[in-house]
Design a protein around this motif. Structure first.
Motif, mmCIF file in Angstrom:
data_model
loop_
_atom_site.group_PDB
_atom_site.id
_atom_site.type_symbol
_atom_site.label_atom_id
_atom_site.label_comp_id
_atom_site.label_asym_id
_atom_site.label_seq_id
_atom_site.Cartn_x
_atom_site.Cartn_y
_atom_site.Cartn_z
ATOM 1 N N PHE A 106 -4.422 22.589 6.614
ATOM 2 C CA PHE A 106 -4.731 23.044 6.321
ATOM 3 C C PHE A 106 -4.643 24.238 6.753
ATOM 4 O O PHE A 106 -4.925 24.323 7.737
ATOM 5 C CB PHE A 106 -6.448 22.765 5.373
ATOM 6 N N GLU B 140 -9.971 21.136 -2.193
ATOM 7 C CA GLU B 140 -8.252 20.792 -2.067
ATOM 8 C C GLU B 140 -7.968 19.551 -1.436
ATOM 9 O O GLU B 140 -7.245 18.358 -2.256
ATOM 10 C CB GLU B 140 -8.049 21.552 -0.657
ATOM 11 N N CYS B 141 -9.152 18.155 -1.580
ATOM 12 C CA CYS B 141 -8.717 16.793 -0.613
ATOM 13 C C CYS B 141 -8.347 16.695 -2.397
ATOM 14 O O CYS B 141 -7.973 15.387 -2.920
ATOM 15 C CB CYS B 141 -10.447 16.703 -0.344
ATOM 16 N N SER C 108 -2.575 23.322 1.428
ATOM 17 C CA SER C 108 -2.866 22.059 2.075
ATOM 18 C C SER C 108 -1.741 21.421 2.070
ATOM 19 O O SER C 108 -0.491 21.638 1.154
ATOM 20 C CB SER C 108 -3.438 21.085 1.034
#
Length: 125
Positions: free
Chosen positions: A49, A30-31, A110
C-alpha cells in the motif's frame, strides 16, 4: 503504547482536516474491495500500500512517516486475519509526499506483490 502513539499521530495529520475519513478504515476497505478468490478458503488481498499525502502533511510527519508505515501494516494484517485473507508477500505501507493531493486529503493505492519481488505487478486500487 506504540498503537496509541500511532493513533494520535494519524489523528493529528488526518482528522483535523477530514474527520469523516480514517486512513486505517480506508486501508481495510482497500483489502475488502480488492479480494481475489483463489479457491476454497483462500482469498488473496493486496499486500503493498502507498498512502499519498499532501506535501504539508508529509512534512508534519517528518521522520515518523517511516515508523507509522509498519504500524499501519500491522492494522492491515490484523484485519486480514479476522477475515481469513491471505497475502502474496509481506504487507507494507509506505507514506509518501504527493503534490497532486489536496490539503487535508490523501490517496491510497494498493497492489499485490509476490514475496521476493519489487513493486508492482498487479495494481488494485
Amino acid at each position: 503504547m506504540m498503537e496509541k502513539w500511532a493513533a494520535e499521530l494519524v489523528d493529528r495529520v488526518f482528522r483535523p482536516k477530514r474527520e469523516s475519513v480514517e486512513v486505517v478504515s480506508t486501508l481495510r476497505r482497500e483489502c475488502d474491495d480488492n479480494i481475489m478468490i483463489l479457491g476454497r478458503g483462500r482469498t488473496l488481498v493486496p499486500n503493498a500500500f502507498t498512502v499519498a499525502l499532501p506535501q504539508e502533511s508529509h512534512r508534519e510527519l517528518g521522520s515518523h512517516a517511516y515508523q507509522l508505515g509498519p504500524v499501519l501494516a500491522a492494522k492491515v494484517r490484523d484485519h486480514a486475519a479476522s477475515h481469513s485473507y491471505v497475502f502474496a508477500g509481506p504487507v507494507t505501507v509506505t507514506l509518501e509526499s504527493d503534490p497532486t493531493v489536496d490539503t487535508g486529503g490523501y490517496r491510497i493505492q494498493s497492489s499485490i506483490v509476490p514475496a521476493g519481488r519489487d513493486r508492482p505487478p498487479l495494481t488494485t486500487g
